[in-house]
Design an enzyme around this catalytic site. Structure first.
Site, PDB file in Angstrom:
ATOM      1  N   GLU A  95       9.035  15.867  16.037  1.00  0.00           N
ATOM      2  CA  GLU A  95       9.489  15.791  14.645  1.00  0.00           C
ATOM      3  C   GLU A  95       8.616  16.725  13.811  1.00  0.00           C
ATOM      4  O   GLU A  95       7.410  16.507  13.687  1.00  0.00           O
ATOM      5  CB  GLU A  95       9.334  14.351  14.139  1.00  0.00           C
ATOM      6  N   GLU A 135       9.854   1.118  10.899  1.00  0.00           N
ATOM      7  CA  GLU A 135      10.858   2.190  10.751  1.00  0.00           C
ATOM      8  C   GLU A 135      10.102   3.502  10.906  1.00  0.00           C
ATOM      9  O   GLU A 135       9.261   3.841  10.073  1.00  0.00           O
ATOM     10  CB  GLU A 135      11.538   2.121   9.379  1.00  0.00           C
ATOM     11  N   LYS A 157       0.849  -1.192   0.000  1.00  0.00           N
ATOM     12  CA  LYS A 157       0.000   0.000   0.000  1.00  0.00           C
ATOM     13  C   LYS A 157       0.881   1.237   0.000  1.00  0.00           C
ATOM     14  O   LYS A 157       1.538   1.542   0.999  1.00  0.00           O
ATOM     15  CB  LYS A 157      -0.902   0.032   1.240  1.00  0.00           C
ATOM     16  N   CYS A 211      13.452  10.866   7.297  1.00  0.00           N
ATOM     17  CA  CYS A 211      13.499  10.383   8.675  1.00  0.00           C
ATOM     18  C   CYS A 211      14.866  10.620   9.303  1.00  0.00           C
ATOM     19  O   CYS A 211      14.957  10.837  10.504  1.00  0.00           O
ATOM     20  CB  CYS A 211      13.149   8.908   8.711  1.00  0.00           C
TER      21      CYS A 211
HETATM   22  P1  NAD Z   1       2.302   8.142   8.115  1.00  0.00           P
HETATM   23  O1  NAD Z   1       2.553   7.337   9.344  1.00  0.00           O
HETATM   24  O2  NAD Z   1       1.262   9.175   8.160  1.00  0.00           O
HETATM   25  O3  NAD Z   1       1.932   7.177   6.900  1.00  0.00           O
HETATM   26  C1  NAD Z   1       2.779   6.114   6.492  1.00  0.00           C
HETATM   27  C2  NAD Z   1       1.946   5.096   5.737  1.00  0.00           C
HETATM   28  O4  NAD Z   1       1.014   4.501   6.638  1.00  0.00           O
HETATM   29  C3  NAD Z   1       1.124   5.670   4.582  1.00  0.00           C
HETATM   30  O5  NAD Z   1       1.115   4.737   3.530  1.00  0.00           O
HETATM   31  C4  NAD Z   1      -0.250   5.804   5.205  1.00  0.00           C
HETATM   32  O6  NAD Z   1      -1.283   5.780   4.248  1.00  0.00           O
HETATM   33  C5  NAD Z   1      -0.288   4.563   6.081  1.00  0.00           C
HETATM   34  N1  NAD Z   1      -1.241   4.605   7.195  1.00  0.00           N
HETATM   35  C6  NAD Z   1      -1.813   5.688   7.786  1.00  0.00           C
HETATM   36  N2  NAD Z   1      -2.619   5.302   8.791  1.00  0.00           N
HETATM   37  C7  NAD Z   1      -2.551   3.943   8.839  1.00  0.00           C
HETATM   38  C8  NAD Z   1      -3.135   2.945   9.681  1.00  0.00           C
HETATM   39  N3  NAD Z   1      -3.970   3.266  10.663  1.00  0.00           N
HETATM   40  N4  NAD Z   1      -2.820   1.656   9.446  1.00  0.00           N
HETATM   41  C9  NAD Z   1      -1.951   1.304   8.482  1.00  0.00           C
HETATM   42  N5  NAD Z   1      -1.372   2.202   7.645  1.00  0.00           N
HETATM   43  C10 NAD Z   1      -1.671   3.503   7.835  1.00  0.00           C
HETATM   44  O7  NAD Z   1       3.730   8.722   7.696  1.00  0.00           O
HETATM   45  P2  NAD Z   1       4.053   9.681   6.456  1.00  0.00           P
HETATM   46  O8  NAD Z   1       3.516  11.035   6.782  1.00  0.00           O
HETATM   47  O9  NAD Z   1       3.673   9.020   5.179  1.00  0.00           O
HETATM   48  O10 NAD Z   1       5.659   9.705   6.506  1.00  0.00           O
HETATM   49  C11 NAD Z   1       6.383  10.514   7.357  1.00  0.00           C
HETATM   50  C12 NAD Z   1       6.853   9.748   8.573  1.00  0.00           C
HETATM   51  O11 NAD Z   1       7.579   8.595   8.179  1.00  0.00           O
HETATM   52  C13 NAD Z   1       7.820  10.560   9.419  1.00  0.00           C
HETATM   53  O12 NAD Z   1       7.522  10.365  10.775  1.00  0.00           O
HETATM   54  C14 NAD Z   1       9.177   9.957   9.074  1.00  0.00           C
HETATM   55  O13 NAD Z   1      10.169  10.130  10.054  1.00  0.00           O
HETATM   56  C15 NAD Z   1       8.813   8.533   8.882  1.00  0.00           C
HETATM   57  N6  NAD Z   1       9.824   7.836   8.086  1.00  0.00           N
HETATM   58  C16 NAD Z   1      10.658   6.947   8.712  1.00  0.00           C
HETATM   59  C17 NAD Z   1      11.655   6.297   7.999  1.00  0.00           C
HETATM   60  C18 NAD Z   1      12.573   5.306   8.664  1.00  0.00           C
HETATM   61  O14 NAD Z   1      13.206   4.530   7.969  1.00  0.00           O
HETATM   62  N7  NAD Z   1      12.686   5.311   9.978  1.00  0.00           N
HETATM   63  C19 NAD Z   1      11.803   6.554   6.622  1.00  0.00           C
HETATM   64  C20 NAD Z   1      10.938   7.456   6.010  1.00  0.00           C
HETATM   65  C21 NAD Z   1       9.948   8.091   6.759  1.00  0.00           C
END
Ligand code: NAD
Length: 479
Positions: free
Chosen positions: A382, A250, A175, A284
């Protein structure tokens, strides 16, 4: 004519059973529509899970060499599509073309690493302790794996999870984030062209809040590999616990760069700008806190502000652009609000926050705050945008205490010419990644990539653990 993109399920392109679609906006151009994508529902996820489960029965029996052939062909097509895909990433995410190309290149490097590494991974056998019993550890695929990716590295994160899962004999339901569905669909088309058997890789688009739950809570799902925010990661961990589903999470970070007075300031400034403002600060492992040893603080800040003012913020497709827009309206609002609150809290904005950027897109200038105390939101939360929080310190002990005063523990860096200080930092920093004279965003595929504390859980990505995350170890005793 605006294109409508379908889900890829069971080897076929299918419209969602909901009959609904959503639009995908280019953040450099408010009100634009890059395409219509399926606004999928629970039934679409059920179907994709069913297809992946059926496909697993055959896929798990393929040899490692056969899987390597498919993945190798996928990587060949990915390389061939570098320009086309980079453009898609820039259009829907906003990052510059240079950054999108770097993302594709990174996926190729990591993918090729796993492709080679998987042969050695299966090499473990051992003589038994008893004379007539042979033992070995047999690595078996888990089954069907859910892959959920964020929008900030829409294709690289997906590859870093999916390729190891496929190489070790699992099938995948993917997804993509709803801001970046196009890159996900494009990756599905590469798997189709690579001839991957039907159902081995499935891609379903839609809102995380509506289909995310389904893809996580289904007991047929044997592992969830998720990259995203800590808040959503916690929800997923709690849901996965109901079926004891394996997770690889992650999550977010609030990464500190410690600058000692003996640091090479030119190199440190490069690190601060690269790790602070690449991808408009939306990564991240970006540097979001800079801890400056007092004697060099003034000169460092003067030069940092000058560097910020030289940066062109604009459409990522233009060569002259150093930094693109942030990913969308919600992200823009969240960052602007965080900037306002930092001012209210008493931090001093010394760069950014002005209106010198076009109103056509979601642009925010590189922003720097000084006088940031450890109890301020700007230091603790963050922000996920081009905003640097600067604090000053006297001793390395003080800097480490401040750096570790966080729920997060993803990446970190120190700039110093003192080996003893470097060693003390390596031992003392609470983070998954410790860099000395290397910026916080740097990584290599042979090294584990994951955070500690609330920045991650489960086995890290990349290195051997990137494959290990997707296998069961069966202990075999043969007489
Ligand atoms: P997010 O948590 O809002 O969304 C991530 C994914 O989860 C999306 O595909 C979203 O549609 C999905 N999602 C949302 N609600 C969900 C639920 N209830 N159940 C399952 N899936 C769900 O994050 P974002 O805004 O897309 O990305 C930014 C975040 O990601 C930041 O916090 C960043 O630090 C983190 N990030 C971490 C890494 C790492 O490797 N540690 C890498 C990239 C980004």
């Amino acid at each position: 004519m605006i294109e409508t993109f379908k889900n890829f399920v069971g080897g076929q392109w299918k419209a969602s059973k909901t009959g609904k679609t959503f639009e995908n906006e280019n953040p450099a151009s408010k009100g634009s529509n890059l395409g219509f994508f399926q606004s999928s529902g629970a039934d679409d996820i059920d179907e994709a899970i069913g297809e992946a489960e059926i496909a697993f029965r055959t896929w798990r029996r393929t040899t490692v060499a056969e899987r390597q052939q498919y993945v190798s062909e996928f990587l060949r097509l990915l390389k061939e599509s570098r320009e086309e895909l980079s453009r898609i990433v820039t259009l829907e995410n906003g990052k510059t073309l240079r950054e999108s190309r770097a993302e594709v290149d990174s996926a190729l490097v990591e993918g090729n690493y796993h492709l080679t590494q998987v042969s050695a991974f299966y090499g473990h056998t051992g003589p038994g302790a008893a004379r007539d019993i042979t033992t070995w550890v047999q690595y078996e695929p888990l089954g069907l794996v859910s892959v959920i990716s964020p929008w900030n590295f829409p294709m690289n994160v997906m590859c870093r999870k999916t390729l190891p899962a496929l190489l070790t004999g699992n099938t995948v339901v993917f997804k993509p984030a709803s801001f970046t569905p196009w890159s996900g669909i494009f990756m599905a088309s590469l798997f189709e062209r690579a001839g991957l058997p039907a159902g081995v890789f499935n891609c379903v688009t839609g809102l995380g809040s509506s289909i995310g739950n389904r893809i996580v809570e289904d007991p047929r799902v044997r592992a969830i590999s998720f990259t995203g925010s800590t808040a959503v990661g916690k929800k997923i961990q709690a849901q996965a616990a109901a079926n004891l589903t394996r997770t690889q999470l992650e999550l977010g970070g609030k990464n500190a760069l410690i600058v000692m007075a003996d640091a090479d300031l030119d190199a440190t400034l490069d690190a601060a700008v690269t790790a602070g403002f690449s991808n408009a600060g939306q990564w991240c492992t970006s540097t979001s806190r800079i801890l400056l040893q007092r004697p060099i603080a003034k000169s460092f800040l003067e030069r940092l502000v000058a560097r910020c003012e030289q940066m062109n913020v604009g459409d990522g497709l233009l060569d002259a652009t150093h930094m693109g827009p942030v990913a969308g309206p919600q992200q823009y609002e969240d960052i602007r609000n965080a900037i306002c609150r930092a001012q209210t809290d008493g931090a001093q904005m010394i760069a950014g926050g002005d209106a010198r950027v076009s109103e056509d897109g979601y642009f925010i200038r590189p922003t720097v705050f000084t006088g940031v105390r450890c109890d301020m939101e700007l230091f603790r939360e963050e922000i996920f945008g081009p905003v640097l929080a600067i604090s000053e310190f006297d001793s390395l002990d003080d800097a480490l205490k401040a750096a570790n005063d966080s729920i997060y523990g993803l990446s970190s860096a120190i700039y110093t010419s003192d080996l003893r200080a470097a060693r003390k930092y390596i031992d003392g920093i609470e983070a998954g990644l410790a860099h000395v004279n290397v910026h916080t965003g740097y990584k290599e595929p042979s090294m584990p990539f994951g955070g500690v504390k609330q920045s991650g859980a489960g086995l890290p990505e990349n290195s051997e653990s990137g494959l290990e995350a997707f296998v069961n170890r069966k202990a075999v005793y043969l007489r």
